[in-house]
Design a protein around this motif. Structure first.
Motif, PDB file in Angstrom:
ATOM      1  N   VAL A 137       4.798  11.802   3.456  1.00 45.09           N
ATOM      2  CA  VAL A 137       4.875  10.492   4.134  1.00 45.09           C
ATOM      3  C   VAL A 137       3.683  10.388   5.088  1.00 45.09           C
ATOM      4  O   VAL A 137       3.488  11.268   5.947  1.00 45.09           O
ATOM      5  CB  VAL A 137       6.195  10.336   4.921  1.00 45.09           C
ATOM      6  CG1 VAL A 137       6.291   8.926   5.515  1.00 45.09           C
ATOM      7  CG2 VAL A 137       7.405  10.628   4.052  1.00 45.09           C
ATOM      8  N   ASN A 138       2.903   9.323   4.913  1.00 45.30           N
ATOM      9  CA  ASN A 138       1.769   9.090   5.819  1.00 45.30           C
ATOM     10  C   ASN A 138       2.321   8.552   7.135  1.00 45.30           C
ATOM     11  O   ASN A 138       2.732   7.393   7.207  1.00 45.30           O
ATOM     12  CB  ASN A 138       0.788   8.099   5.205  1.00 45.30           C
ATOM     13  CG  ASN A 138       0.148   8.639   3.943  1.00 45.30           C
ATOM     14  OD1 ASN A 138      -0.073   9.849   3.808  1.00 45.30           O
ATOM     15  ND2 ASN A 138      -0.146   7.756   3.011  1.00 45.30           N
ATOM     16  N   ILE A 139       2.322   9.395   8.145  1.00 37.29           N
ATOM     17  CA  ILE A 139       2.877   8.991   9.447  1.00 37.29           C
ATOM     18  C   ILE A 139       1.739   8.514  10.360  1.00 37.29           C
ATOM     19  O   ILE A 139       1.758   7.394  10.860  1.00 37.29           O
ATOM     20  CB  ILE A 139       3.605  10.178  10.123  1.00 37.29           C
ATOM     21  CG1 ILE A 139       4.662  10.782   9.182  1.00 37.29           C
ATOM     22  CG2 ILE A 139       4.171   9.750  11.483  1.00 37.29           C
ATOM     23  CD1 ILE A 139       5.963  10.088   9.133  1.00 37.29           C
ATOM     24  N   VAL A 140       0.741   9.394  10.571  1.00 40.57           N
ATOM     25  CA  VAL A 140      -0.312   9.071  11.547  1.00 40.57           C
ATOM     26  C   VAL A 140      -1.562   8.505  10.885  1.00 40.57           C
ATOM     27  O   VAL A 140      -2.347   7.809  11.530  1.00 40.57           O
ATOM     28  CB  VAL A 140      -0.692  10.302  12.410  1.00 40.57           C
ATOM     29  CG1 VAL A 140       0.492  10.748  13.244  1.00 40.57           C
ATOM     30  CG2 VAL A 140      -1.220  11.447  11.553  1.00 40.57           C
TER      31      VAL A 140
ATOM     32  N   THR B  22      -1.420   3.383   3.174  1.00 33.88           N
ATOM     33  CA  THR B  22      -1.186   3.040   4.573  1.00 33.88           C
ATOM     34  C   THR B  22      -0.339   4.121   5.233  1.00 33.88           C
ATOM     35  O   THR B  22       0.083   5.085   4.576  1.00 33.88           O
ATOM     36  CB  THR B  22      -0.503   1.648   4.684  1.00 33.88           C
ATOM     37  OG1 THR B  22      -0.521   1.221   6.051  1.00 33.88           O
ATOM     38  CG2 THR B  22       0.941   1.665   4.191  1.00 33.88           C
ATOM     39  N   SER B  23      -0.143   3.968   6.524  1.00 37.52           N
ATOM     40  CA  SER B  23       0.636   4.937   7.300  1.00 37.52           C
ATOM     41  C   SER B  23       1.566   4.173   8.240  1.00 37.52           C
ATOM     42  O   SER B  23       1.350   2.975   8.502  1.00 37.52           O
ATOM     43  CB  SER B  23      -0.295   5.821   8.137  1.00 37.52           C
ATOM     44  OG  SER B  23      -0.993   5.019   9.068  1.00 37.52           O
ATOM     45  N   LEU B  24       2.565   4.867   8.770  1.00 34.83           N
ATOM     46  CA  LEU B  24       3.432   4.215   9.751  1.00 34.83           C
ATOM     47  C   LEU B  24       2.614   3.731  10.939  1.00 34.83           C
ATOM     48  O   LEU B  24       2.859   2.643  11.470  1.00 34.83           O
ATOM     49  CB  LEU B  24       4.530   5.178  10.217  1.00 34.83           C
ATOM     50  CG  LEU B  24       5.650   5.508   9.231  1.00 34.83           C
ATOM     51  CD1 LEU B  24       6.748   6.312   9.918  1.00 34.83           C
ATOM     52  CD2 LEU B  24       6.249   4.250   8.602  1.00 34.83           C
ATOM     53  N   ALA B  25       1.624   4.534  11.354  1.00 37.08           N
ATOM     54  CA  ALA B  25       0.797   4.129  12.499  1.00 37.08           C
ATOM     55  C   ALA B  25       0.107   2.799  12.216  1.00 37.08           C
ATOM     56  O   ALA B  25       0.075   1.906  13.077  1.00 37.08           O
ATOM     57  CB  ALA B  25      -0.230   5.215  12.809  1.00 37.08           C
ATOM     58  N   GLU B  26      -0.443   2.646  10.985  1.00 36.33           N
ATOM     59  CA  GLU B  26      -1.110   1.375  10.639  1.00 36.33           C
ATOM     60  C   GLU B  26      -0.130   0.212  10.625  1.00 36.33           C
ATOM     61  O   GLU B  26      -0.505  -0.942  10.830  1.00 36.33           O
ATOM     62  CB  GLU B  26      -1.768   1.476   9.267  1.00 36.33           C
ATOM     63  CG  GLU B  26      -3.109   2.170   9.282  1.00 36.33           C
ATOM     64  CD  GLU B  26      -3.667   2.349   7.873  1.00 36.33           C
ATOM     65  OE1 GLU B  26      -3.653   1.375   7.104  1.00 36.33           O
ATOM     66  OE2 GLU B  26      -4.079   3.476   7.564  1.00 36.33           O
ATOM     67  N   LEU B  27       1.141   0.524  10.367  1.00 33.30           N
ATOM     68  CA  LEU B  27       2.168  -0.526  10.362  1.00 33.30           C
ATOM     69  C   LEU B  27       2.658  -0.832  11.769  1.00 33.30           C
ATOM     70  O   LEU B  27       3.545  -1.674  11.961  1.00 33.30           O
ATOM     71  CB  LEU B  27       3.359  -0.088   9.498  1.00 33.30           C
ATOM     72  CG  LEU B  27       3.066   0.169   8.011  1.00 33.30           C
ATOM     73  CD1 LEU B  27       4.273   0.788   7.331  1.00 33.30           C
ATOM     74  CD2 LEU B  27       2.676  -1.123   7.307  1.00 33.30           C
ATOM     75  N   GLY B  28       2.121  -0.079  12.745  1.00 31.58           N
ATOM     76  CA  GLY B  28       2.509  -0.309  14.132  1.00 31.58           C
ATOM     77  C   GLY B  28       3.788   0.401  14.529  1.00 31.58           C
ATOM     78  O   GLY B  28       4.433   0.029  15.514  1.00 31.58           O
TER      79      GLY B  28
ATOM     80  N   ALA C 176       0.848  -1.205   0.000  1.00 33.63           N
ATOM     81  CA  ALA C 176       0.000   0.000   0.000  1.00 33.63           C
ATOM     82  C   ALA C 176       0.884   1.257   0.000  1.00 33.63           C
ATOM     83  O   ALA C 176       2.006   1.235   0.500  1.00 33.63           O
ATOM     84  CB  ALA C 176      -0.914  -0.003   1.218  1.00 33.63           C
ATOM     85  N   LYS C 177       0.331   2.334  -0.519  1.00 32.25           N
ATOM     86  CA  LYS C 177       1.155   3.545  -0.669  1.00 32.25           C
ATOM     87  C   LYS C 177       1.399   4.209   0.682  1.00 32.25           C
ATOM     88  O   LYS C 177       0.469   4.584   1.390  1.00 32.25           O
ATOM     89  CB  LYS C 177       0.449   4.519  -1.620  1.00 32.25           C
ATOM     90  CG  LYS C 177       1.237   5.784  -1.915  1.00 32.25           C
ATOM     91  CD  LYS C 177       0.714   6.430  -3.183  1.00 32.25           C
ATOM     92  CE  LYS C 177       1.250   7.817  -3.397  1.00 32.25           C
ATOM     93  NZ  LYS C 177       0.917   8.344  -4.739  1.00 32.25           N
ATOM     94  N   LEU C 178       2.666   4.356   1.005  1.00 37.89           N
ATOM     95  CA  LEU C 178       3.077   4.999   2.253  1.00 37.89           C
ATOM     96  C   LEU C 178       3.612   6.400   1.990  1.00 37.89           C
ATOM     97  O   LEU C 178       3.454   7.298   2.815  1.00 37.89           O
ATOM     98  CB  LEU C 178       4.167   4.152   2.932  1.00 37.89           C
ATOM     99  CG  LEU C 178       4.793   4.691   4.207  1.00 37.89           C
ATOM    100  CD1 LEU C 178       3.775   4.694   5.355  1.00 37.89           C
ATOM    101  CD2 LEU C 178       6.019   3.854   4.611  1.00 37.89           C
ATOM    102  N   VAL C 179       4.262   6.564   0.828  1.00 33.15           N
ATOM    103  CA  VAL C 179       4.949   7.830   0.503  1.00 33.15           C
ATOM    104  C   VAL C 179       4.636   8.197  -0.940  1.00 33.15           C
ATOM    105  O   VAL C 179       4.659   7.337  -1.821  1.00 33.15           O
ATOM    106  CB  VAL C 179       6.488   7.662   0.629  1.00 33.15           C
ATOM    107  CG1 VAL C 179       7.197   8.974   0.315  1.00 33.15           C
ATOM    108  CG2 VAL C 179       6.874   7.153   2.009  1.00 33.15           C
ATOM    109  N   GLY C 180       4.358   9.480  -1.169  1.00 28.17           N
ATOM    110  CA  GLY C 180       4.228   9.993  -2.529  1.00 28.17           C
ATOM    111  C   GLY C 180       5.299  11.038  -2.773  1.00 28.17           C
ATOM    112  O   GLY C 180       5.663  11.799  -1.867  1.00 28.17           O
ATOM    113  N   ILE C 181       5.805  11.041  -3.998  1.00 26.77           N
ATOM    114  CA  ILE C 181       6.857  11.994  -4.376  1.00 26.77           C
ATOM    115  C   ILE C 181       6.408  12.671  -5.669  1.00 26.77           C
ATOM    116  O   ILE C 181       5.955  11.994  -6.600  1.00 26.77           O
ATOM    117  CB  ILE C 181       8.194  11.266  -4.643  1.00 26.77           C
ATOM    118  CG1 ILE C 181       8.641  10.473  -3.418  1.00 26.77           C
ATOM    119  CG2 ILE C 181       9.281  12.261  -5.072  1.00 26.77           C
ATOM    120  CD1 ILE C 181       9.767   9.477  -3.696  1.00 26.77           C
TER     121      ILE C 181
END
Ligand SMILES: O=C(O)CCCC[C@@H]1SC[C@@H]2NC(=O)N[C@@H]21
Length: 260
Positions: free
Chosen positions: A144-147, A158-164, A119-124
């Motif tokens: 960057v999707n953090i929260v 997705t986001s870092l938060a979803e990745l735990g 899933a997309k975490l970062v867009g550039i």
């Protein structure tokens, strides 16, 4: 670094600074972004707490080479994520990674996305501005999707938060700005693009798999063969011909089959 509590778009700010004669070499970072710009004229939705950062640079390279800075950014993000995510979960962008082996949760997606668990975490997104002296200023915008990640997109995000992972936008920005320095040095005003693309290919999602590329409604289908030395996506069509693609939206998997 120029930091903003709230701004329309860090990229719009960087482009305006370039037009006003800013020499570049500076990051624009915002806590809240109210009019984020995505690739191909799309909107980039920013939840406060996510990272919105744009680097403005005026490289000593011709515009075609400057366009490859998106690969520099992708590799730099891979290196940065390797430093902020739990050990062993990322192999992207590292020297000698020799291809994803299924253990990396992160992969690079052509042209300029970073995926986590598919899933997309970062867009550039890159924007170029021609300066009065003929050079081009390049604004390299990175979200960057953090929260949180938007839920109403036509693709999974997705986001870092979803990745735990509980790391802040500040943590990720610090790792990213350090990694950028390393990979930009490797790029070496475009002379080192081969080394950057080698790392990028080793971290790429979907090489060897069916792919469909949507170029403003025209769909190219085939097997994602590689990225060439100019950063173009090479698709092997059913008749074994090679098609070099410079822009488009990539879809992987069975629905992208060359024969569908
Ligand atoms: O469409 C994409 O995937 C690229 C999204 C890029 C978003 C970033 S967030 C920081 C910078 N400011 C913007 O307005 N856009 C970029």
């Amino acid at each position: 670094m120029r930091a903003f509590d709230s701004i329309g778009s860090t990229t719009a700010e960087a482009v305006a600074a370039a037009a006003a004669g800013d020499a570049g070499g500076i990051w624009f970072v915002a806590t809240e972004q109210t009019a984020g710009r995505g690739r191909r004229g799309r909107v980039w939705v920013h939840t406060p707490g996510n990272l919105a950062a744009t680097l403005l640079i005026v490289p000593d390279a011709d515009p075609a080479l400057a366009a490859t800075l998106g690969f520099v950014a992708g590799v730099a993000i891979g290196v940065a994520l390797d430093r902020v995510l739990p050990a062993g979960t990322v192999k992207v962008g590292l020297d000698g990674a020799e291809g994803l082996d299924g253990r990396s949760r992160v992969a690079l997606k052509w042209p300029n996305d970073v995926l986590a668990d598919g899933a997309k975490l970062v867009g550039i997104a890159l924007e170029a501005t021609k300066l009065g002296d003929g050079r081009h200023a390049i604004a390299i915008g990175i979200g960057v999707n953090i929260v949180a990640a938007p839920t109403d997109l036509p693709y999974p995000a997705t986001s870092l938060a979803e990745l735990g992972v509980t790391r802040s936008a500040q943590d990720v920005f610090e790792a990213l700005s350090d990694a950028w320095v390393e990979i930009f040095r490797l790029w070496d005003d475009g002379r080192g693009i081969g080394d950057v693309l080698k790392r990028w290919r080793e971290s790429a999602a979907g090489i060897g798999a069916p792919v469909a590329v949507n170029q403003d409604g025209a769909i190219v289908r085939g097997i994602f063969e590689t990225i060439d030395d100019a950063g173009r996506l090479i698709v092997r069509a059913n008749d074994d011909s090679r098609i070099a693609i410079t822009a488009g939206d990539v879809h992987f998997g069975a629905t992208a089959s060359a024969r569908s």
